[in-house]
Design a protein around this motif. Structure first.
Motif, PDB file in Angstrom:
ATOM      1  N   VAL A  64       0.900  -1.161   0.086  1.00 12.90           N
ATOM      2  CA  VAL A  64       0.041   0.053   0.187  1.00 12.90           C
ATOM      3  C   VAL A  64       0.873   1.197   0.113  1.00 12.90           C
ATOM      4  O   VAL A  64       1.860   1.556   0.887  1.00 12.90           O
ATOM      5  N   GLU A  65       0.748   2.268  -0.886  1.00 12.47           N
ATOM      6  CA  GLU A  65       1.244   3.337  -1.134  1.00 12.47           C
ATOM      7  C   GLU A  65       0.393   4.532  -0.519  1.00 12.47           C
ATOM      8  O   GLU A  65      -0.839   4.443  -0.848  1.00 12.47           O
ATOM      9  N   CYS A  66       0.920   5.401   0.335  1.00 15.25           N
ATOM     10  CA  CYS A  66      -0.097   6.389   0.869  1.00 15.25           C
ATOM     11  C   CYS A  66       0.696   7.680   1.247  1.00 15.25           C
ATOM     12  O   CYS A  66       2.196   7.515   1.220  1.00 15.25           O
ATOM     13  N   GLN A  67       0.186   8.606   1.397  1.00 13.71           N
ATOM     14  CA  GLN A  67       0.914  10.001   1.794  1.00 13.71           C
ATOM     15  C   GLN A  67       1.782   9.859   3.193  1.00 13.71           C
ATOM     16  O   GLN A  67       1.208   9.085   4.065  1.00 13.71           O
ATOM     17  N   PRO A  68       3.092  10.309   3.191  1.00 16.99           N
ATOM     18  CA  PRO A  68       3.743  10.066   4.430  1.00 16.99           C
ATOM     19  C   PRO A  68       3.272  10.299   5.735  1.00 16.99           C
ATOM     20  O   PRO A  68       3.330   9.345   6.641  1.00 16.99           O
ATOM     21  N   ALA A  69       2.083  11.367   5.908  1.00 17.78           N
ATOM     22  CA  ALA A  69       1.627  11.538   7.215  1.00 17.78           C
ATOM     23  C   ALA A  69       0.496  10.466   7.450  1.00 17.78           C
ATOM     24  O   ALA A  69      -0.171  10.247   8.628  1.00 17.78           O
ATOM     25  N   LEU A  70       0.044   9.362   6.492  1.00 19.06           N
ATOM     26  CA  LEU A  70      -0.644   8.342   6.852  1.00 19.06           C
ATOM     27  C   LEU A  70      -0.119   7.184   6.853  1.00 19.06           C
ATOM     28  O   LEU A  70      -0.875   6.112   7.201  1.00 19.06           O
ATOM     29  N   CYS A  71       1.234   7.014   6.654  1.00 13.83           N
ATOM     30  CA  CYS A  71       1.857   5.691   6.687  1.00 13.83           C
ATOM     31  C   CYS A  71       1.629   5.026   8.056  1.00 13.83           C
ATOM     32  O   CYS A  71       1.484   3.974   7.930  1.00 13.83           O
ATOM     33  N   SER A  72       1.857   5.861   9.254  1.00 15.43           N
ATOM     34  CA  SER A  72       1.845   4.984  10.242  1.00 15.43           C
ATOM     35  C   SER A  72       0.418   4.512  10.640  1.00 15.43           C
ATOM     36  O   SER A  72       0.168   3.436  11.312  1.00 15.43           O
ATOM     37  N   LEU A  73      -0.789   5.311  10.331  1.00 16.81           N
ATOM     38  CA  LEU A  73      -1.924   5.097  10.769  1.00 16.81           C
ATOM     39  C   LEU A  73      -2.317   3.788   9.763  1.00 16.81           C
ATOM     40  O   LEU A  73      -2.926   2.643  10.289  1.00 16.81           O
ATOM     41  N   ASP A 113       0.888  -5.857   3.921  1.00 18.18           N
ATOM     42  CA  ASP A 113       2.139  -6.331   4.083  1.00 18.18           C
ATOM     43  C   ASP A 113       3.376  -5.465   4.115  1.00 18.18           C
ATOM     44  O   ASP A 113       4.453  -5.707   4.928  1.00 18.18           O
ATOM     45  N   ARG A 114       3.229  -4.403   3.354  1.00 17.75           N
ATOM     46  CA  ARG A 114       4.073  -3.492   3.316  1.00 17.75           C
ATOM     47  C   ARG A 114       3.419  -2.054   3.013  1.00 17.75           C
ATOM     48  O   ARG A 114       2.737  -2.047   2.290  1.00 17.75           O
ATOM     49  N   VAL A 115       4.157  -1.012   3.705  1.00 13.39           N
ATOM     50  CA  VAL A 115       3.537   0.357   3.472  1.00 13.39           C
ATOM     51  C   VAL A 115       4.613   1.208   2.901  1.00 13.39           C
ATOM     52  O   VAL A 115       5.623   1.303   3.449  1.00 13.39           O
ATOM     53  N   VAL A 116       4.127   1.927   1.754  1.00 15.08           N
ATOM     54  CA  VAL A 116       5.398   2.708   1.176  1.00 15.08           C
ATOM     55  C   VAL A 116       4.743   4.169   0.824  1.00 15.08           C
ATOM     56  O   VAL A 116       3.688   4.339   0.806  1.00 15.08           O
ATOM     57  N   ALA A 117       5.754   4.978   1.745  1.00 16.42           N
ATOM     58  CA  ALA A 117       5.262   6.368   1.568  1.00 16.42           C
ATOM     59  C   ALA A 117       5.456   6.916   0.081  1.00 16.42           C
ATOM     60  O   ALA A 117       6.448   6.773  -0.725  1.00 16.42           O
ATOM     61  N   LYS A 118       4.360   7.775  -0.319  1.00 16.37           N
ATOM     62  CA  LYS A 118       4.563   8.360  -1.480  1.00 16.37           C
ATOM     63  C   LYS A 118       5.547   9.161  -1.760  1.00 16.37           C
ATOM     64  O   LYS A 118       5.997   9.910  -1.165  1.00 16.37           O
ATOM     65  N   GLY A 119       6.454   8.980  -3.036  1.00 19.00           N
ATOM     66  CA  GLY A 119       7.481   9.522  -3.265  1.00 19.00           C
ATOM     67  C   GLY A 119       8.511   8.724  -3.003  1.00 19.00           C
ATOM     68  O   GLY A 119       9.765   8.967  -3.684  1.00 19.00           O
TER      69      GLY A 119
END
Length: 480
Positions: free
Chosen positions: A245-254, A262-268
């Motif tokens: 899942v890619e999401c905006q950095p401010a949403l990664c922890s949530l 399985d993995r969260v990637v910060a956009k950018g």
């Protein structure tokens, strides 16, 4: 001659031709330069060019119309209105001028006369697609989405690849709750340029099982859009393999705290190779053809490890109704002024005895707190809100959130926290029409105006409902 200009899709402009430097230009040559200069935002230069040309051709309706077009591009709608009217004195049968006049009226929120102008433009034209699109936009602004859809249908019948007309038809379908047709049109954003093209591996996912494969869900649009679509991640994961899942950095922890990806990637950040990909806002179209199939609520959970730092602030509200407030969305959003209010105006409705207010506001509107003096000071939590996981930790411990339409509404609704959302007249399609509740967020309550700009009605209704909740003890001797 006048034709449509893509940079201003509602405004009929002039043909773009190579600039001509000579001072004594023909009308056609002047009109050829206008579009290029407006695109370059060289407004002083283009106005000087037109002033010189109108001095030579004072009764030319096309030049007068072009000057209105420049003023429209400068967002000087009232000034543009006068020039379009003047142009009609010399070219009363000019469909482009009637179209531009209608657009100026629409921007000034004179919707009925705007509709009449666009209808006149269509009657005088050779049935050009963009004229029907502009008429549909006016109908949509006044909530006449059935009429808007018919106008967009006509535009698309005339020009099948008219992406903006399909996008606006999607929004009208979604306003009406016609999700089967609305989601299909909504996908046009991926090819229209509204969503920047992404270079990703794999094939576009269509909702089929993907056991043994890797699926990448891509971030798009704003925070609220991501928060709204997070409800679908368990369904996506349940269909099989590895979920990135890619999401905006401010949403990664949530997002990571949900324990689904399985993995969260910060956009950018670099994206891994994948077998399939899907944009976040395409998920509702795969799983919710009608509202009866919405996922169970709530779908977000508070990050327990973040709660400790907010405990001292929450303790200050002991014995009171703890209410979070937000009065503005992102100031970079083009129409934010229509959905935001001032803190001072909001406080007229929410500053009751027995209520402890907590500011969740971020960004430049937060500065309004500096000029506020209340009997019970507002507790400003913004310095502690580093990301949406922080915001979730505090919102989950509030009794109520009161706010204008922005991302925190989706966060509170996703958590199942009571949230009262103050809507403008032309509200987002997600809130449907004429409802005080939201099937997307059962904990939400919607406060709507009667007409455009009717914030007094919204805040009046808000005040009386909040007063009922406030825990105020009034001595009997003071009553009557």
């Amino acid at each position: 001659m006048t034709v449509r200009v893509d940079q201003f899709p509602e405004v009929q402009g002039v043909v773009s031709e190579p600039p001509v430097q000579a001072r004594n230009l023909s009308v056609g040559e002047v009109l050829g330069q206008v579009t290029e200069l407006v695109q370059a935002k060289k407004y002083d230069e283009v106005q000087a060019l037109l002033q010189n040309a109108m001095g030579q051709h004072p009764n030319n309706g096309d030049l007068i119309n072009a000057n209105g077009y420049v003023l429209t591009a400068m967002k000087r709608q009232s000034d543009a209105l006068r020039w379009y009217r003047d142009a009609l004195e010399f070219s009363p049968m000019g469909s482009g001028i009637w179209n531009n006049l209608g657009t100026a009226f629409k921007h000034l929120k004179f919707y009925n006369v705007a509709i009449a102008c666009h209808q006149r433009a269509i009657a005088l034209s050779n049935n050009e697609a963009f004229l029907h699109h502009n008429l549909g936009l006016c109908y949509a602004e006044v909530g006449q989405h059935g009429e808007a859809i018919m106008a967009f249908d006509r535009a698309l019948a005339l020009q099948s690849d008219f992406h903006l007309a399909r996008w606006d038809r999607a929004r009208s379908y979604l306003h009406l709750g016609n999700y089967r047709k609305g989601w299909a049109d909504y996908e046009v954003r991926l090819v229209s340029g509204q969503i920047p093209a992404r270079s990703v591996s794999g094939r576009q996912w269509t909702g089929t099982p993907y056991a043994g494969s890797r699926l990448l869900v891509l971030a798009e649009q704003g925070f609220g859009d991501t928060l709204w679509a997070l409800r679908y991640l368990p369904r996506v994961k349940g269909l099989g393999g590895e979920l990135i899942v890619e999401c905006q950095p401010a949403l990664c922890s949530l997002v990571a705290s949900l324990g689904v990806a399985d993995r969260v990637v910060a956009k950018g950040e670099p994206l891994p190779e994948a077998d399939y990909y899907c944009s976040f806002c395409s998920l509702p179209g795969l799983f919710t053809p009608d509202l009866s199939l919405l996922p169970a609520q709530p779908y977000l959970s508070k990050p327990a490890e973040r709660e400790a730092k907010f405990e001292p602030y929450l303790r200050k509200g002991a014995g009171c109704l703890k209410v979070g407030i937000v009065w503005s969305g992102s100031v970079t959003f083009e129409r934010n002024a229509e959905r935001a209010i001032s803190l001072e105006r909001l406080l007229q409705s929410v500053d009751f005895p027995g209520v402890q207010l907590y500011s969740l506001q971020k960004g430049s509107p937060e500065q309004e707190l500096q000029g506020v003096e209340l009997r019970r000071p507002i507790i400003d939590l913004a310095p502690e809100l580093k990301d949406f996981a922080d915001t979730a930790a505090v919102v989950a411990n509030l009794d109520l959130v009161i706010m204008t339409d922005s991302a925190v509404a989706h966060l509170a609704g996703g958590l199942g926290v009571p949230v009262w959302i103050l809507l403008g007249h032309s509200a987002h399609w997600l809130w449907l029409l004429d409802r005080a509740d939201s099937p997307w967020y059962p904990s939400a309550r919607l406060f709507r105006p009667r007409i455009e700009g009717d914030w007094d009605h919204v805040l009046d209704n808000l005040a009386i409902e909040l007063m009922k909740l406030a825990t105020v003890k009034v001595p009997l001797s003071s009553v009557g």
